[in-house]
Design an enzyme around this catalytic site. Structure first.
Site, PDB file in Angstrom:
ATOM      1  N   LYS A  23       0.834  -1.211   0.000  1.00  0.00           N
ATOM      2  CA  LYS A  23       0.000   0.000   0.000  1.00  0.00           C
ATOM      3  C   LYS A  23       0.870   1.263   0.000  1.00  0.00           C
ATOM      4  O   LYS A  23       0.671   2.156  -0.816  1.00  0.00           O
ATOM      5  CB  LYS A  23      -0.915  -0.041   1.234  1.00  0.00           C
ATOM      6  CG  LYS A  23      -1.837   1.148   1.370  1.00  0.00           C
ATOM      7  CD  LYS A  23      -3.089   0.806   2.154  1.00  0.00           C
ATOM      8  CE  LYS A  23      -2.836   0.697   3.645  1.00  0.00           C
ATOM      9  NZ  LYS A  23      -2.664   2.000   4.301  1.00  0.00           N
ATOM     10  N   SER A  24       1.851   1.318   0.900  1.00  0.00           N
ATOM     11  CA  SER A  24       2.692   2.523   0.985  1.00  0.00           C
ATOM     12  C   SER A  24       3.444   2.758  -0.327  1.00  0.00           C
ATOM     13  O   SER A  24       3.558   3.897  -0.803  1.00  0.00           O
ATOM     14  CB  SER A  24       3.726   2.367   2.100  1.00  0.00           C
ATOM     15  OG  SER A  24       3.101   2.326   3.352  1.00  0.00           O
ATOM     16  N   ASP A 315       2.167  -1.026  11.905  1.00  0.00           N
ATOM     17  CA  ASP A 315       0.853  -1.474  11.414  1.00  0.00           C
ATOM     18  C   ASP A 315       0.527  -2.910  11.818  1.00  0.00           C
ATOM     19  O   ASP A 315      -0.570  -3.394  11.553  1.00  0.00           O
ATOM     20  CB  ASP A 315       0.794  -1.358   9.880  1.00  0.00           C
ATOM     21  CG  ASP A 315       0.715   0.101   9.440  1.00  0.00           C
ATOM     22  OD1 ASP A 315       0.394   0.963  10.281  1.00  0.00           O
ATOM     23  OD2 ASP A 315       0.987   0.371   8.262  1.00  0.00           O
ATOM     24  N   LYS A 342      -4.320   5.632  14.795  1.00  0.00           N
ATOM     25  CA  LYS A 342      -4.419   4.965  13.492  1.00  0.00           C
ATOM     26  C   LYS A 342      -5.875   5.005  13.014  1.00  0.00           C
ATOM     27  O   LYS A 342      -6.642   5.834  13.480  1.00  0.00           O
ATOM     28  CB  LYS A 342      -3.884   3.535  13.608  1.00  0.00           C
ATOM     29  CG  LYS A 342      -2.380   3.499  13.919  1.00  0.00           C
ATOM     30  CD  LYS A 342      -1.612   4.125  12.782  1.00  0.00           C
ATOM     31  CE  LYS A 342      -0.150   4.291  13.090  1.00  0.00           C
ATOM     32  NZ  LYS A 342       0.564   5.020  12.049  1.00  0.00           N
ATOM     33  N   ARG A 387      -7.317  -3.396   9.809  1.00  0.00           N
ATOM     34  CA  ARG A 387      -6.335  -4.325  10.397  1.00  0.00           C
ATOM     35  C   ARG A 387      -6.889  -5.012  11.652  1.00  0.00           C
ATOM     36  O   ARG A 387      -6.550  -6.158  11.927  1.00  0.00           O
ATOM     37  CB  ARG A 387      -5.021  -3.607  10.678  1.00  0.00           C
ATOM     38  CG  ARG A 387      -4.395  -3.041   9.398  1.00  0.00           C
ATOM     39  CD  ARG A 387      -2.925  -2.744   9.524  1.00  0.00           C
ATOM     40  NE  ARG A 387      -2.478  -1.859   8.459  1.00  0.00           N
ATOM     41  CZ  ARG A 387      -2.185  -2.229   7.211  1.00  0.00           C
ATOM     42  NH1 ARG A 387      -2.293  -3.498   6.865  1.00  0.00           N
ATOM     43  NH2 ARG A 387      -1.786  -1.345   6.316  1.00  0.00           N
TER      44      ARG A 387
HETATM   45  C1  S3P Z   1       2.449   4.921   6.247  1.00  0.00           C
HETATM   46  C2  S3P Z   1       3.053   5.247   7.416  1.00  0.00           C
HETATM   47  C3  S3P Z   1       2.643   4.747   8.718  1.00  0.00           C
HETATM   48  C4  S3P Z   1       1.617   3.620   8.634  1.00  0.00           C
HETATM   49  C5  S3P Z   1       0.627   3.830   7.555  1.00  0.00           C
HETATM   50  C6  S3P Z   1       1.293   4.014   6.208  1.00  0.00           C
HETATM   51  C7  S3P Z   1       2.993   5.465   4.994  1.00  0.00           C
HETATM   52  O1  S3P Z   1       2.113   5.804   9.455  1.00  0.00           O
HETATM   53  O2  S3P Z   1       0.977   3.443   9.862  1.00  0.00           O
HETATM   54  O3  S3P Z   1      -0.254   2.718   7.461  1.00  0.00           O
HETATM   55  O4  S3P Z   1       2.655   4.949   3.921  1.00  0.00           O
HETATM   56  O5  S3P Z   1       3.770   6.426   5.064  1.00  0.00           O
HETATM   57  P1  S3P Z   1       3.093   6.801  10.282  1.00  0.00           P
HETATM   58  O6  S3P Z   1       4.505   6.417   9.980  1.00  0.00           O
HETATM   59  O7  S3P Z   1       2.793   8.147   9.792  1.00  0.00           O
HETATM   60  O8  S3P Z   1       2.742   6.539  11.705  1.00  0.00           O
END
Ligand code: S3P
Length: 430
Positions: A23-24, A315, A342, A387
């Site tokens: 996803k990221s 996560d 979250k 999740r």
């Molecule tokens: C993400 C960063 C994380 C994560 C999120 C996706 C990203 O959040 O929890 O699901 O894609 O940059 P943070 O690092 O901002 O806490």
């Protein structure tokens, strides 16, 4: 996806699978593909609702993006200049979309109103607007903290040297994206290393970025060149299957082509410390490390989580709590206040669900203590957190009775074919 699911007790996790794209990384591929000059091709892009929200936002701003079958996305990039307008963008459930766009759009001086669903409108945004305001951005938040939020196109932003107070890849990325449009160098120094997908993707597209001694240096006004790339499988999705295979009475699983970025693998270290049998095999390392994970069932013992592992497992705590409930002895997590911000307050939602299923849980402001024991089953509420919903489903492998899970439809934000995959591996959920 139904908003209420029933997972029968028992079942197995046996087989070989691939999980959907990360996803990221998918968000970032869409963002940099949209900014680059030329046509980018993204293979194995996640077609979850969160990434679709990012795609929709760029399409609304005039970027030509085509999504074809087989999770293939092609993008005609805008060469760093989205046309001016007053955009209204709904980012649904996606914290990554709204926070990264805050940085990008203020950097470009674009007027926009950004909003999202009930969950997104309860999440903190000042952590992003504060550093952007230091760069000169004009942002109006609802009640000084939340979306809907308005971005007012202003003069060219100034680069800053920024030390975020929270470990957050989204905050870091928003500042780095804004920095792309500044004259000069933007520097971010993290308190602890968070996922570095923005840094890797920017380097892949030809950006001027350097990482040294815990500092990230980005020089503005680069020319980004279109790329063809394949998104690796999402480790955060694989995590549910991994824990499922460990706790199941019959569990033996091979997960192929999954992202193995070390900034994401905290869960593996935690599970290994609990006694899990996991083997990781790195196969390629182009812009992101990718490989296979082999895992089999076995007994777990409770642990005290090393707080330095929290950002790399941020996560994975909902599913980790299920592993802890199945372990012998007590598991303790402290220093994890971020879990309250979250898609839901994950300490509260998971704590509530586990105690409803007969697990002894003690909650703290910044953590939780879980005494491993028998999971009874019954009815739990995922409260719209994808999740938490998937974690409660996996708990059914060890439950005495079926588990009914309420508010599950958001599973499609990150893992659209979750039910299909787990049912094919040997669970029974519908
Ligand atoms: C993400 C960063 C994380 C994560 C999120 C996706 C990203 O959040 O929890 O699901 O894609 O940059 P943070 O690092 O901002 O806490």
């Amino acid at each position: 996806m139904k908003n209420e699911l029933v997972a029968k007790s028992g079942g197995r996790v046996i087989g070989e699978v691939e999980v959907p794209g990360d996803k990221s990384i998918s968000h970032r591929a869409i963002i940099f593909g949209s900014l680059a000059s030329g046509k980018s091709i993204i293979e194995n892009c996640l077609m979850g609702d969160d990434v679709l929200a990012t795609i929709r936002a760029f399409k609304d701003m005039g970027i030509e993006i085509n999504v074809s079958s087989e999770n293939l996305v092609s993008i005609n990039g805008c060469n760093m200049s989205i046309r001016q307008g007053k955009y209204q963008l709904d980012l649904g459930n996606s914290g990554t979309s709204i926070r990264l766009l805050m940085g990008l759009l203020t950097g470009m001086g674009i007027n926009a109103l950004l909003t999202g669903d009930d969950s997104l409108r309860r999440r903190p945004m000042k952590r992003v607007s504060d550093p952007l305001a230091k760069m000169g951005a004009k942002i109006k938040l609802t009640n000084h903290e939340y979306a809907p939020l308005e971005l007012f196109g202003s003069e060219l932003l100034k680069p800053i040297k920024f030390e975020p107070k929270v470990a957050s890849a989204q905050v870091k990325s928003a500042v780095l994206l804004a920095g792309l449009f500044c004259d000069g160098e933007t520097v971010v120094k993290e308190i602890s290393q968070t996922r570095d997908h923005t840094e890797r993707m920017l380097a892949l597209f030809g950006g001027d970025i350097k990482v040294q001694g815990g500092h990230i240096f980005v020089t503005g006004k680069p020319t980004l060149k279109a790329q063809k790339l394949t998104v690796p499988g999402d480790f955060s999705s694989a995590a549910f299957l991994l824990v499922g295979a460990i706790i199941a009475d019959q569990g033996e699983l091979l997960i192929k082509n999954v992202g193995l970025n070390p900034t994401r693998l905290g869960l593996i270290e935690m599970l290994k410390k609990m006694g899990a049998n996991i083997h990781v095999n790195l196969i390629s390392n182009e812009f992101e490390p990718v490989g296979d994970i082999r895992v089999r069932n076995g007994d777990l013992n409770g642990i005290t989580v090393d707080p330095s592992l929290i950002p790399a497992a941020i996560d994975e705590f909902p599913i980790f709590f299920i592993a802890a409930a199945c372990a012998e002895g007590v598991t303790v997590l402290r220093g994890a206040n971020e879990l309250r911000h979250k898609e839901s307050d994950r300490l509260a939602v998971m704590g509530e669900g586990l105690s409803r299923m007969g697990i002894k849980v003690k909650r703290f402001d910044d953590g939780i203590e879980i005494q491993g024991g028998a999971i009874s089953g019954g009815s739990v509420n995922a409260r719209g957190d994808h999740r938490c919903a998937m974690s409660f489903i996996i708990a059914s492998l060890k439950a005495k009775r079926s588990i009914k899970i309420l508010n599950t439809k958001e599973i499609t934000t990150s893992f659209p074919n979750f039910l299909e995959i787990i049912n094919s591996l040997g669970l029974s959920v519908n």
